[in-house]
Motif scaffolding. Structure first.
Motif, PDB file in Angstrom:
ATOM      1  N   ILE A  12       0.960  -1.169   0.035  1.00  0.00           N
ATOM      2  CA  ILE A  12      -0.012  -0.048   0.018  1.00  0.00           C
ATOM      3  C   ILE A  12       0.822   1.190  -0.070  1.00  0.00           C
ATOM      4  CG2 ILE A  12      -1.578   1.228   1.262  1.00  0.00           C
ATOM      5  CD1 ILE A  12      -3.053  -1.041   0.076  1.00  0.00           C
ATOM      6  N   ILE A  13       1.920   1.380   0.824  1.00  0.00           N
ATOM      7  CA  ILE A  13       2.737   2.403   1.015  1.00  0.00           C
ATOM      8  C   ILE A  13       3.567   2.626  -0.334  1.00  0.00           C
ATOM      9  CG2 ILE A  13       4.935   3.206   1.958  1.00  0.00           C
ATOM     10  CD1 ILE A  13       3.693   2.069   4.496  1.00  0.00           C
ATOM     11  N   MET A  14       4.047   1.512  -0.987  1.00  0.00           N
ATOM     12  CA  MET A  14       4.711   1.810  -2.092  1.00  0.00           C
ATOM     13  C   MET A  14       3.654   2.295  -3.133  1.00  0.00           C
ATOM     14  SD  MET A  14       6.041  -0.943  -5.030  1.00  0.00           S
ATOM     15  CE  MET A  14       4.522  -1.200  -5.166  1.00  0.00           C
ATOM     16  N   ALA A  15       2.596   1.868  -3.273  1.00  0.00           N
ATOM     17  CA  ALA A  15       1.630   2.227  -4.305  1.00  0.00           C
ATOM     18  C   ALA A  15       1.315   3.748  -4.173  1.00  0.00           C
ATOM     19  CB  ALA A  15       0.206   1.377  -4.152  1.00  0.00           C
ATOM     20  N   ILE A  16       1.085   4.161  -3.052  1.00  0.00           N
ATOM     21  CA  ILE A  16       0.814   5.639  -2.841  1.00  0.00           C
ATOM     22  C   ILE A  16       2.052   6.500  -3.062  1.00  0.00           C
ATOM     23  CG2 ILE A  16       0.340   7.108  -1.107  1.00  0.00           C
ATOM     24  CD1 ILE A  16      -1.694   5.009   0.231  1.00  0.00           C
ATOM     25  N   MET A  17       3.261   6.084  -2.568  1.00  0.00           N
ATOM     26  CA  MET A  17       4.496   6.987  -3.065  1.00  0.00           C
ATOM     27  C   MET A  17       4.655   6.848  -4.398  1.00  0.00           C
ATOM     28  SD  MET A  17       7.049   5.886   0.335  1.00  0.00           S
ATOM     29  CE  MET A  17       8.380   6.674  -0.534  1.00  0.00           C
ATOM     30  N   SER A  18       4.283   5.870  -5.078  1.00  0.00           N
ATOM     31  CA  SER A  18       4.496   5.878  -6.442  1.00  0.00           C
ATOM     32  C   SER A  18       3.829   6.801  -7.315  1.00  0.00           C
ATOM     33  CB  SER A  18       4.213   4.706  -6.964  1.00  0.00           C
ATOM     34  OG  SER A  18       3.002   4.258  -7.205  1.00  0.00           O
ATOM     35  N   TRP A  19       2.780   7.446  -6.787  1.00  0.00           N
ATOM     36  CA  TRP A  19       2.182   8.528  -7.181  1.00  0.00           C
ATOM     37  C   TRP A  19       2.483   9.853  -7.196  1.00  0.00           C
ATOM     38  CZ3 TRP A  19      -3.264   6.877  -4.158  1.00  0.00           C
ATOM     39  CH2 TRP A  19      -3.728   5.809  -4.669  1.00  0.00           C
ATOM     40  N   PHE A  20       3.390   9.968  -6.156  1.00  0.00           N
ATOM     41  CA  PHE A  20       3.847  11.166  -5.852  1.00  0.00           C
ATOM     42  C   PHE A  20       5.435  11.278  -6.073  1.00  0.00           C
ATOM     43  CE2 PHE A  20       0.388  10.585  -3.009  1.00  0.00           C
ATOM     44  CZ  PHE A  20      -0.571  11.756  -3.528  1.00  0.00           C
ATOM     45  N   ASN A  21       5.985  10.199  -6.195  1.00  0.00           N
ATOM     46  CA  ASN A  21       7.530  10.118  -6.248  1.00  0.00           C
ATOM     47  C   ASN A  21       8.079  10.525  -7.598  1.00  0.00           C
ATOM     48  OD1 ASN A  21       9.942   9.250  -5.571  1.00  0.00           O
ATOM     49  ND2 ASN A  21       9.925   7.461  -6.317  1.00  0.00           N
ATOM     50  N   ARG A  22       8.915  11.300  -7.461  1.00  0.00           N
ATOM     51  CA  ARG A  22       9.726  12.006  -8.635  1.00  0.00           C
ATOM     52  C   ARG A  22      11.325  11.795  -8.553  1.00  0.00           C
ATOM     53  NH1 ARG A  22       5.629  11.282 -10.904  1.00  0.00           N
ATOM     54  NH2 ARG A  22       3.750  13.033 -11.090  1.00  0.00           N
ATOM     55  N   GLY A  23      11.661  10.767  -9.085  1.00  0.00           N
ATOM     56  CA  GLY A  23      13.036  10.371  -9.106  1.00  0.00           C
ATOM     57  C   GLY A  23      13.312   9.640  -7.887  1.00  0.00           C
ATOM     58  N   TYR A  24      14.684   9.426  -7.574  1.00  0.00           N
ATOM     59  CA  TYR A  24      15.123   8.536  -6.625  1.00  0.00           C
ATOM     60  C   TYR A  24      14.773   8.860  -5.100  1.00  0.00           C
ATOM     61  CZ  TYR A  24      18.103   5.208  -3.757  1.00  0.00           C
ATOM     62  OH  TYR A  24      18.450   4.281  -2.950  1.00  0.00           O
ATOM     63  N   HIS A  25      14.271   7.825  -4.232  1.00  0.00           N
ATOM     64  CA  HIS A  25      14.061   8.236  -3.041  1.00  0.00           C
ATOM     65  C   HIS A  25      14.489   6.810  -2.271  1.00  0.00           C
ATOM     66  CE1 HIS A  25      11.832   8.425   0.976  1.00  0.00           C
ATOM     67  NE2 HIS A  25      12.087   9.869   0.676  1.00  0.00           N
ATOM     68  N   ALA A  44      12.963   2.986  -3.108  1.00  0.00           N
ATOM     69  CA  ALA A  44      14.036   1.797  -3.533  1.00  0.00           C
ATOM     70  C   ALA A  44      13.904   0.631  -2.725  1.00  0.00           C
ATOM     71  CB  ALA A  44      15.268   2.431  -3.649  1.00  0.00           C
ATOM     72  N   ILE A  45      13.891   0.484  -1.644  1.00  0.00           N
ATOM     73  CA  ILE A  45      13.531  -0.594  -0.592  1.00  0.00           C
ATOM     74  C   ILE A  45      12.333  -1.059  -0.772  1.00  0.00           C
ATOM     75  CG2 ILE A  45      12.838   0.481   1.540  1.00  0.00           C
ATOM     76  CD1 ILE A  45      15.937  -1.972   1.179  1.00  0.00           C
ATOM     77  N   LEU A  46      11.439  -0.250  -1.066  1.00  0.00           N
ATOM     78  CA  LEU A  46      10.022  -0.893  -1.088  1.00  0.00           C
ATOM     79  C   LEU A  46       9.933  -1.755  -2.400  1.00  0.00           C
ATOM     80  CD1 LEU A  46       7.686   2.102   0.433  1.00  0.00           C
ATOM     81  CD2 LEU A  46       8.166  -0.125   1.352  1.00  0.00           C
ATOM     82  N   GLY A  47      10.433  -1.020  -3.363  1.00  0.00           N
ATOM     83  CA  GLY A  47      10.443  -1.924  -4.571  1.00  0.00           C
ATOM     84  C   GLY A  47      11.081  -3.084  -4.684  1.00  0.00           C
TER      85      GLY A  47
END
Length: 183
Positions: free
Chosen positions: A115-128, A132-135
């Motif tokens: 869930i956190i990875m899916a939500i972060m993917s909506w807002f993530n621009r570039g490397y975080h 990276a660890i969630l992926g």
């Protein structure tokens, strides 16, 4: 008594989450220079290192850390059952419920990280580093689903399918735990 039981559950669950993250990160060959990985290693090392002298790694699997997770699950069952009933369950029941606790906690962890990875993917621009660890942790579960159900019109349904599968398994395990612990 409910408040004290809550605190005991939280302590066991949080430590079990960290131990399971260590097993999972090693199995997934996650980046151990990631700040999250460093936190997990530092928190678990005092208990894992002595066990590792007895039980070395077996390929990608850290047997010592897996045993620690199982012992934490058994400890949770023993402490909670002694708090609520004043007596401990039979040894075989305790061993099975300890395994169920570990599996349930792993599924819960997988659910929330997905869930956190899916939500972060909506807002993530570039490397975080967190992304990276969630992926690295969720990709082994999502990739097989993507091979069966590829993204449709730019919409990746693998996350939804994984969440439904996790919830189904959690409900089954929760029923098993409820029957075993009399909750």
């Amino acid at each position: 008594m409910d408040a004290f039981r809550f605190l005991v559950e939280i302590v066991f669950d949080l430590f079990l989450i960290v131990v399971l993250l260590r097993v999972w990160m090693q199995a997934a060959r996650a980046d151990f220079f990631n700040p999250m990985s460093q936190f997990v290693v530092k928190v678990t090392n005092p208990l894992v290192q002595p066990l590792r002298r007895l039980l070395p790694m077996a390929g990608n699997w850290d047997i010592a850390t897996m045993l620690l997770a199982y012992l934490v699950g058994i400890g949770k069952i023993l402490v909670l059952s002694s708090m609520s009933a004043g007596m401990t369950p039979m040894l075989t029941d305790t061993l099975m419920m300890g395994l169920a606790v570990v599996l349930f906690q792993f599924l819960s962890l997988l659910f929330w990280l997905t869930i956190i990875m899916a939500i972060m993917s909506w807002f993530n621009r570039g490397y975080h580093p967190m992304m990276a660890i969630l992926g690295q942790l969720t990709e082994p579960f999502l990739a097989p689903i993507r091979r069966i159900i590829p993204p449709i019109g730019g919409l990746d349904l693998s996350v939804l399918v994984l969440i439904v599968a996790i919830q189904f398994a959690r409900i089954l395990l929760n029923n098993l735990l409820s029957l075993g612990m009399g909750i």
